[in-house]
Design an enzyme around this catalytic site. Structure first.
Site, mmCIF file in Angstrom:
data_model
loop_
_atom_site.group_PDB
_atom_site.id
_atom_site.type_symbol
_atom_site.label_atom_id
_atom_site.label_comp_id
_atom_site.label_asym_id
_atom_site.label_seq_id
_atom_site.Cartn_x
_atom_site.Cartn_y
_atom_site.Cartn_z
ATOM 1 N N ASP A 116 0.828 -1.185 0.000
ATOM 2 C CA ASP A 116 0.000 0.000 0.000
ATOM 3 C C ASP A 116 0.882 1.262 0.000
ATOM 4 O O ASP A 116 1.445 1.581 1.025
ATOM 5 C CB ASP A 116 -0.970 0.011 1.187
ATOM 6 C CG ASP A 116 -0.313 -0.402 2.517
ATOM 7 O OD1 ASP A 116 0.761 -1.036 2.510
ATOM 8 O OD2 ASP A 116 -0.903 -0.081 3.566
ATOM 9 N N GLU A 128 12.546 1.866 7.001
ATOM 10 C CA GLU A 128 11.491 1.014 6.449
ATOM 11 C C GLU A 128 11.736 0.616 4.991
ATOM 12 O O GLU A 128 11.450 -0.503 4.583
ATOM 13 C CB GLU A 128 10.170 1.780 6.581
ATOM 14 C CG GLU A 128 8.954 1.057 6.072
ATOM 15 C CD GLU A 128 7.714 1.930 6.129
ATOM 16 O OE1 GLU A 128 6.616 1.372 6.109
ATOM 17 O OE2 GLU A 128 7.860 3.169 6.189
#
Length: 595
Positions: A352, A542
């Site tokens: 996403d 991340e």
């Protein structure tokens, strides 16, 4: 080219009364949808009254989830913040009190939520009312561990990762009453940053790293947490918040069980009941779906082949991305509840967001894409279906070991799925596995790193693995590792970003078929990228930008929130790759190892 699938006819359905006072039973007709799911009413488009200096809203409290449990769930933690707080929730999200839409859903009520709502309704229109003061009085912001952890610049990358596991580990503590956090019985590792709860597919890659760090104790406890979630909710939710209970993430619990067995920490057969129940969740409705139609996560293609897609049972804005979803729906020109569902389904995918789910760009080199073109539920993802094939195969094997007659049914299902994957998702001209747009009857043209999942799981044939290795080398390999996709859309799960889990899937998948040199090349380039940023900033993040850049590696861009430090699966995959290929020299950076 396969025939285009038909949609389900529209169906008139009663709308359940919302949680606000004065709700009434009125019929609402759900429009026919290309995903064949015209059975759930979506939110109305008309703006409603919003209080406390909030701007007019597309979605009002009457369009938030009704306060009843989802199908198959019977737990006390079902009532999500939007259902609990009604118009208060909407007003706070529109008010700008918090920079991140996830903050308020994670807040802890200081007293009974019904009392909070009643007092809000009594006071919101009184002179001098302050929404900020009200929220401060009645809620406590969830503790988000700040960045008090200071890295030791003298530590090697391996030492840094090993020292981070305790920082990211959470103990099972008293569950805050009526908060959105779901309780767990055992310790677990969180990703870090804004992600302070347990996440599903993140955790598998974290667990691979824990194995590389010799932390079998945490691996066992995390697996037991996932078994607990399946037992209590019938699925593994996206994350351990009640607003995630309507969706899951890529079904990797079977891979966790494989890891336990590989590390000799537990027997896979001990988890057979949970594996079966997770499979039932993904296959709900498969027995009754007609060719050319869909039910929840199951799609029956015109020839009768059954494959799966991502889905979410709630056609409302995500509570943790409330304003973002409303703005996306307003740009779309489509019925808003369809956009909300596609956004939620993409969140279930873990990707996403990405060009995988968008109408544009559909070819490399396109202009930045608008998320409003999202069509996730129209896509049959190759990685999801490969994971479900693996689950079917594992269920067949474990049932055989248990003397269970269901073994043959699972094996037959796996064989049928494998045939369908080969028919619909193998693009011989591209030499790659691809996603399939079942509504348009066409494969997706943009190559993505999901093409390596059939190799990782052993589903690919040897000539296919050879072709995928060539496609990956020519179209996805970059200076800093493996690109997520070859499309540049501006979304975070697209080029030029690289993500740790995809590096692991590619490295292990290619090595499984004997492409050791390419596997090693990807691993070394990725480790060099991670080491370069660590050397300059003493942290792991991340996602990473994998294009060649002068000086040092950089964190990736895009997404709905700032780049997060931590970071669970980055630590995990770096640890696992170093266990396979050796530690990265302390002075090594991307500039030293990139071509």
């Amino acid at each position: 080219m396969q025939p285009t699938a038909k949609s389900e006819p529209a169906a008139a359905i009663p709308l359940s009364p919302g949680p606000a006072a004065g709700g009434s039973m009125v019929p609402r007709t759900a429009p026919a949808t290309p995903d064949g799911a015209g059975a759930v009413p979506g939110p109305a488009a008309a703006p409603g009254k919003v209080h406390a200096a909030a701007r007019p809203a597309l979605v009002t409290h009457r369009d938030c989830p009704p306060p009843h449990a989802l199908p198959g769930c019977a737990c006390a933690d079902m009532l999500s913040p939007a259902a609990r707080y009604c118009e208060l929730f909407v007003d706070v999200q529109h008010s700008g009190l918090f920079a991140d839409s996830k903050t308020f859903p994670d807040c802890i009520p200081n007293c009974d939520p019904d009392l909070i709502v009643a007092r809000y309704r009594e006071s919101r229109d009184t002179p001098g009312f302050s929404l900020a003061d009200f929220v401060q009085a009645y809620f406590t912001r969830a503790t988000v561990p700040d960045s008090h952890y200071v890295s030791d610049p003298a530590s090697t990358l391996r030492e840094h990762i090993d020292s981070l596991w305790p920082v990211l580990t959470r103990e099972p503590v008293a569950h805050p009453p009526q908060s959105s956090l779901l309780p767990l019985p055992h310790r677990y590792v969180v990703p870090g940053g804004r992600f302070g709860e347990l996440y599903y597919w993140d955790s598998y890659f974290t667990m691979e790293g824990l194995a590389g760090s010799g932390r079998g104790d945490l691996i066992v406890e995390m697996a037991r947490n996932f078994a607990y979630l399946i037992d209590h909710y019938g699925l593994v939710p996206n994350g351990t918040r009640n607003y995630y209970l309507s969706r899951s993430q890529p079904p990797v619990f079977a891979l966790m069980v494989d890891l336990l067995e590989r590390e000799q920490l537990a027997s896979a057969i001990d988890f057979l009941p949970q594996l079966r129940r997770e499979y039932d969740f993904w296959m709900d409705g498969a027995d009754g779906v007609r060719p050319g139609h869909a039910h929840r996560r199951v799609v029956c293609l015109p020839d009768g082949a059954v494959l799966n897609r991502y889905w979410d049972d709630r056609p409302w804005p995500r509570e943790e991305a409330f304003l973002e979803d409303i703005e996306t729906a307003m740009r779309s020109g489509r019925p808003h509840h369809l956009v909300f569902r596609d956004l939620r389904a993409a969140a279930e995918s873990g990707w996403d967001f990405s060009s995988r789910w968008l109408d544009s760009p559909s070819t490399p080199g396109g202009q930045p894409a608008d998320l409003a073109t999202i069509r996730t539920t129209a896509m049959l993802p190759v990685d999801l279906n490969a994971l479900l094939w693996h689950l079917e195969m594992r269920l067949a094997t474990l049932c055989e070991q248990a003397g269970d007659a269901a073994a043959q049914a699972y094996r037959t299902a796996a064989q049928r799925r494998e045939a369908a994957i080969q028919q619909y998702m193998w693009d011989g001209s591209a030499g790659a596995f691809v996603d399939y747009d079942w509504c348009r009857g066409a494969p997706r043209p943009c190559l993505t790193a999901a093409t390596v999942m059939p190799l990782y799981l052993g589903l690919a044939q040897a000539p296919q693995a050879q072709a995928v290795a060539r496609a990956v080398t020519e179209r996805l390999l970059d200076a800093g590792g493996l690109a997520t996709t070859e499309c540049t859309s501006g979304q975070q799960w697209d080029h030029p970003n690289g993500w740790a889990p995809l590096q692991w899937l590619a490295v292990r998948g290619l090595a499984r078929y004997g492409h050791d040199d390419l596997a090693r090349e990807i691993a070394q380039r990725w480790l060099a990228t991670v080491a370069s940023l660590y050397m300059h900033e003493c942290k792991l993040v991340e996602k990473y930008r994998i294009r060649q850049s002068a000086g040092r590696a950089k964190g990736g861009g895009g997404g709905e929130y700032p780049l997060q430090d931590g970071f669970g699966w980055t630590n995990g995959i770096a640890s696992a790759l170093m266990a396979l290929y050796g530690d990265v020299p302390a002075t090594c950076g991307a500039d030293d190892m990139a071509p």
